[in-house]
Design an enzyme around this catalytic site. Structure first.
Site, PDB file in Angstrom:
ATOM      1  N   ARG A 236     -60.718 -42.239  18.484  1.00  0.00           N
ATOM      2  CA  ARG A 236     -60.578 -42.020  19.875  1.00  0.00           C
ATOM      3  C   ARG A 236     -59.465 -42.958  20.253  1.00  0.00           C
ATOM      4  O   ARG A 236     -59.612 -44.324  19.807  1.00  0.00           O
ATOM      5  CB  ARG A 236     -61.723 -42.509  20.699  1.00  0.00           C
ATOM      6  CG  ARG A 236     -62.953 -41.204  20.699  1.00  0.00           C
ATOM      7  CD  ARG A 236     -62.343 -39.958  21.369  1.00  0.00           C
ATOM      8  NE  ARG A 236     -63.316 -38.762  21.300  1.00  0.00           N
ATOM      9  CZ  ARG A 236     -63.645 -37.743  20.521  1.00  0.00           C
ATOM     10  NH1 ARG A 236     -62.675 -37.709  19.447  1.00  0.00           N
ATOM     11  NH2 ARG A 236     -64.322 -36.878  20.784  1.00  0.00           N
ATOM     12  N   GLU A 265     -55.648 -40.285  27.268  1.00  0.00           N
ATOM     13  CA  GLU A 265     -55.208 -38.880  27.000  1.00  0.00           C
ATOM     14  C   GLU A 265     -55.056 -38.014  28.505  1.00  0.00           C
ATOM     15  O   GLU A 265     -56.067 -37.868  28.963  1.00  0.00           O
ATOM     16  CB  GLU A 265     -56.038 -38.213  25.883  1.00  0.00           C
ATOM     17  CG  GLU A 265     -55.732 -38.396  24.793  1.00  0.00           C
ATOM     18  CD  GLU A 265     -56.719 -37.868  23.528  1.00  0.00           C
ATOM     19  OE1 GLU A 265     -56.943 -38.671  22.700  1.00  0.00           O
ATOM     20  OE2 GLU A 265     -57.128 -36.604  23.699  1.00  0.00           O
ATOM     21  N   HIS A 283     -54.095 -34.676  19.541  1.00  0.00           N
ATOM     22  CA  HIS A 283     -55.585 -34.514  19.388  1.00  0.00           C
ATOM     23  C   HIS A 283     -55.923 -33.284  18.825  1.00  0.00           C
ATOM     24  O   HIS A 283     -56.620 -32.118  19.394  1.00  0.00           O
ATOM     25  CB  HIS A 283     -56.191 -34.736  20.789  1.00  0.00           C
ATOM     26  CG  HIS A 283     -57.708 -35.084  20.287  1.00  0.00           C
ATOM     27  ND1 HIS A 283     -58.227 -35.817  21.313  1.00  0.00           N
ATOM     28  CD2 HIS A 283     -58.770 -34.712  19.660  1.00  0.00           C
ATOM     29  CE1 HIS A 283     -59.635 -36.073  20.892  1.00  0.00           C
ATOM     30  NE2 HIS A 283     -59.652 -35.228  19.755  1.00  0.00           N
TER      31      HIS A 283
HETATM   32  P1  NAP Z   1     -70.074 -40.442  11.831  1.00  0.00           P
HETATM   33  O1  NAP Z   1     -70.460 -39.656  10.788  1.00  0.00           O
HETATM   34  O2  NAP Z   1     -71.074 -40.947  12.832  1.00  0.00           O
HETATM   35  O3  NAP Z   1     -69.172 -41.892  11.422  1.00  0.00           O
HETATM   36  C1  NAP Z   1     -69.003 -42.969  12.048  1.00  0.00           C
HETATM   37  C2  NAP Z   1     -69.125 -44.153  11.255  1.00  0.00           C
HETATM   38  O4  NAP Z   1     -68.690 -45.417  12.143  1.00  0.00           O
HETATM   39  C3  NAP Z   1     -70.649 -44.308  10.863  1.00  0.00           C
HETATM   40  O5  NAP Z   1     -70.486 -44.829   9.545  1.00  0.00           O
HETATM   41  C4  NAP Z   1     -70.987 -45.613  11.982  1.00  0.00           C
HETATM   42  O6  NAP Z   1     -71.889 -46.653  11.169  1.00  0.00           O
HETATM   43  C5  NAP Z   1     -69.649 -46.371  11.989  1.00  0.00           C
HETATM   44  N1  NAP Z   1     -69.643 -47.255  13.200  1.00  0.00           N
HETATM   45  C6  NAP Z   1     -70.189 -46.919  14.306  1.00  0.00           C
HETATM   46  N2  NAP Z   1     -70.089 -47.962  15.082  1.00  0.00           N
HETATM   47  C7  NAP Z   1     -69.423 -49.011  14.401  1.00  0.00           C
HETATM   48  C8  NAP Z   1     -68.905 -50.164  14.772  1.00  0.00           C
HETATM   49  N3  NAP Z   1     -69.296 -50.622  15.923  1.00  0.00           N
HETATM   50  N4  NAP Z   1     -68.176 -50.861  13.623  1.00  0.00           N
HETATM   51  C9  NAP Z   1     -68.248 -50.379  12.567  1.00  0.00           C
HETATM   52  N5  NAP Z   1     -68.691 -48.984  12.369  1.00  0.00           N
HETATM   53  C10 NAP Z   1     -69.169 -48.224  13.047  1.00  0.00           C
HETATM   54  O7  NAP Z   1     -68.945 -39.727  12.678  1.00  0.00           O
HETATM   55  P2  NAP Z   1     -67.831 -38.659  12.148  1.00  0.00           P
HETATM   56  O8  NAP Z   1     -68.250 -37.478  12.120  1.00  0.00           O
HETATM   57  O9  NAP Z   1     -67.225 -39.449  10.973  1.00  0.00           O
HETATM   58  O10 NAP Z   1     -66.913 -38.911  13.195  1.00  0.00           O
HETATM   59  C11 NAP Z   1     -66.245 -40.212  13.639  1.00  0.00           C
HETATM   60  C12 NAP Z   1     -65.386 -39.958  14.912  1.00  0.00           C
HETATM   61  O11 NAP Z   1     -64.261 -39.224  14.870  1.00  0.00           O
HETATM   62  C13 NAP Z   1     -66.213 -39.363  16.058  1.00  0.00           C
HETATM   63  O12 NAP Z   1     -67.143 -39.832  16.767  1.00  0.00           O
HETATM   64  C14 NAP Z   1     -64.896 -38.781  16.775  1.00  0.00           C
HETATM   65  O13 NAP Z   1     -64.722 -39.824  18.110  1.00  0.00           O
HETATM   66  C15 NAP Z   1     -63.915 -38.700  15.953  1.00  0.00           C
HETATM   67  N6  NAP Z   1     -63.200 -37.515  15.875  1.00  0.00           N
HETATM   68  C16 NAP Z   1     -62.082 -37.102  16.108  1.00  0.00           C
HETATM   69  C17 NAP Z   1     -61.459 -35.858  15.836  1.00  0.00           C
HETATM   70  C18 NAP Z   1     -60.260 -35.562  16.248  1.00  0.00           C
HETATM   71  O14 NAP Z   1     -59.766 -34.302  16.591  1.00  0.00           O
HETATM   72  N7  NAP Z   1     -59.181 -36.393  16.135  1.00  0.00           N
HETATM   73  C19 NAP Z   1     -62.210 -35.126  15.071  1.00  0.00           C
HETATM   74  C20 NAP Z   1     -63.635 -35.364  14.610  1.00  0.00           C
HETATM   75  C21 NAP Z   1     -64.000 -36.553  15.085  1.00  0.00           C
HETATM   76  P3  NAP Z   1     -73.363 -46.024  11.005  1.00  0.00           P
HETATM   77  O15 NAP Z   1     -73.420 -45.487   9.645  1.00  0.00           O
HETATM   78  O16 NAP Z   1     -74.387 -47.180  11.098  1.00  0.00           O
HETATM   79  O17 NAP Z   1     -73.861 -45.050  12.070  1.00  0.00           O
HETATM   80  C1  GLV Z   2     -63.103 -34.171  18.467  1.00  0.00           C
HETATM   81  O1  GLV Z   2     -62.175 -35.089  18.614  1.00  0.00           O
HETATM   82  C2  GLV Z   2     -64.198 -34.308  18.183  1.00  0.00           C
HETATM   83  O2  GLV Z   2     -65.067 -35.508  18.368  1.00  0.00           O
HETATM   84  O3  GLV Z   2     -64.766 -33.395  17.764  1.00  0.00           O
END
Ligand code: NAP
Ligand code: GLV
Ligand code: GLV
Length: 322
Positions: A236, A265, A283
């Site tokens: 983000r 954004e 995005h």
């Molecule tokens: P996820 O599985 O929840 O992974 C997030 C990771 O970050 C987890 O391992 C979490 O730790 C860790 N984390 C949380 N807070 C933290 C902190 N303060 N310091 C260090 N690590 C921390 O989520 P995901 O499915 O991989 O998605 C991650 C993010 O990508 C989403 O929240 C979204 O904002 C973004 N995203 C963007 C797009 C795009 O279109 N660009 C698409 C999809 C997702 P824990 O294991 O302890 O929970």
């Molecule tokens: C996209 O940015 C998502 O969080 O799914």
């Protein structure tokens, strides 16, 4: 019941909602303006929301019948969870189905910045490709370089999996350290944030946006990175202090950046567009036909289960049901 779908989703998906409920769909490929959104929710029992919709106290106050907000995204920083939970409104997201697509975009950005793909394309189109030259238009290798991952969750781990094919040593930091077997299997070494910043040739941010990750990468952190390092953000925008990033790119504190998300954004910080060492995407981390379809289907499933009174599969505040 009454449902609002705030994004322009295909009729094949809307029809499954319409089979059970009255549905109002935003027919435009742009967010519903805030004032219209506030009035549209007044009679709604369910909202299938987009990440561009701010679901906060003010909105929930206008929606006395609301039972569920099914966000069509894995990130839910657009939703005030405490405000929803307090009103016993279920909130769901779409985890997992977009992991691979988003990890692919991390690599697309790494390759694009490292090998100057966008600049090269522009050069050819502008008629400037006159001849091959041995020390012309050089980028840097991706293979064998150290990859740093900040946030080793679903997407972080999918990035690590891809990095194995590029023979990249992996260092990572995350809120929760992975079990030793998992670290060994993916060849990832856990380090503190400062070490990851200092040792990475490519650094991928994969944390959610929370109060703890807001401006996680600012001037001080950028100063710790290698002058050749390439920073990738598909998480983000506000995870990076974008003003500081522009200065870092201009003054070459770092080598480059690949960005899919922005602090404000769809606007970009002043000067970012002029940075040739940045590749900027609109995005599109999850933007494939397969993945966006799966996300819409999953959000729909969450919505329908919630409206039937069940616990939706991806409920983020299941405590409201106990
Ligand atoms: P996820 O599985 O929840 O992974 C997030 C990771 O970050 C987890 O391992 C979490 O730790 C860790 N984390 C949380 N807070 C933290 C902190 N303060 N310091 C260090 N690590 C921390 O989520 P995901 O499915 O991989 O998605 C991650 C993010 O990508 C989403 O929240 C979204 O904002 C973004 N995203 C963007 C797009 C795009 O279109 N660009 C698409 C999809 C997702 P824990 O294991 O302890 O929970
Ligand atoms: C996209 O940015 C998502 O969080 O799914
Ligand atoms: C490059 O095109 C090569 O043949 O090395």
């Amino acid at each position: 019941m009454n449902v609002l779908v705030t994004g322009n989703l295909p009729e094949s998906i809307i029809s499954t909602i319409r089979a059970e409920h009255r549905v109002e769909v935003n027919p435009k490929d742009e967010p519903i303006p805030r004032d219209q959104l506030l009035s549209a929710v007044a009679d709604k029992h369910g909202i299938l929301s987009m990440l561009t919709d701010r679901v906060d106290d003010a909105l929930l106050d206008q929606a006395p019948h609301l039972k569920i907000v099914a966000n069509c995204a894995v990130g839910y920083d657009n939703i005030d969870m405490a405000a929803a939970t307090q009103r016993r409104i279920a909130v769901t997201n779409t985890p997992g189905v977009l992991t691979d697509s988003t990890a692919d975009v991390v690599f697309a950005l790494m390759l694009a910045v490292g090998r100057r793909v966008v600049e090269g394309d522009q050069r050819v189109r502008q008629g400037h490709f006159k001849h091959f030259a041995p020390f012309h238009f050089l980028g840097q290798d991706i293979s064998g370089k150290t990859l740093g991952i900040v946030g080793m969750g679903r997407i972080g781990q999918a990035v690590a999996k891809r990095a194995a094919g590029f023979n990249m040593p992996i260092i990572y930091t995350s809120r929760t350290r992975l079990p030793a077997e998992k670290e060994a299997a993916m060849g990832a070494r856990y380090e503190n944030f400062e070490t990851v910043l200092g040792e990475s040739d490519f650094l991928s941010l994969n944390v959610p946006l929370t109060p703890q990750t807001h401006h996680l990468v600012g001037a001080d952190q950028l100063r710790l990175m290698k002058p050749t390092a390439i920073l990738i953000n598909t998480a983000r925008g506000p995870v990076i202090d974008e003003i500081a990033l522009v200065q870092a790119l201009r003054e070459q504190w770092i080598g480059g950046a690949g960005l899919d998300v922005y602090e404000n954004e769809p606007f970009l910080a002043p000067g970012l567009i002029a940075c040739k060492n940045a590749v900027v995407l609109p995005h599109v981390g999850s933007a494939t036909i397969e993945t966006r379809t799966r996300m819409a289907e999953l959000a729909t499933q969450n919505l329908l289960v919630g409206l039937r009174g069940g616990t939706p599969p991806n409920c983020l505040n299941s405590e409201i049901f106990t």
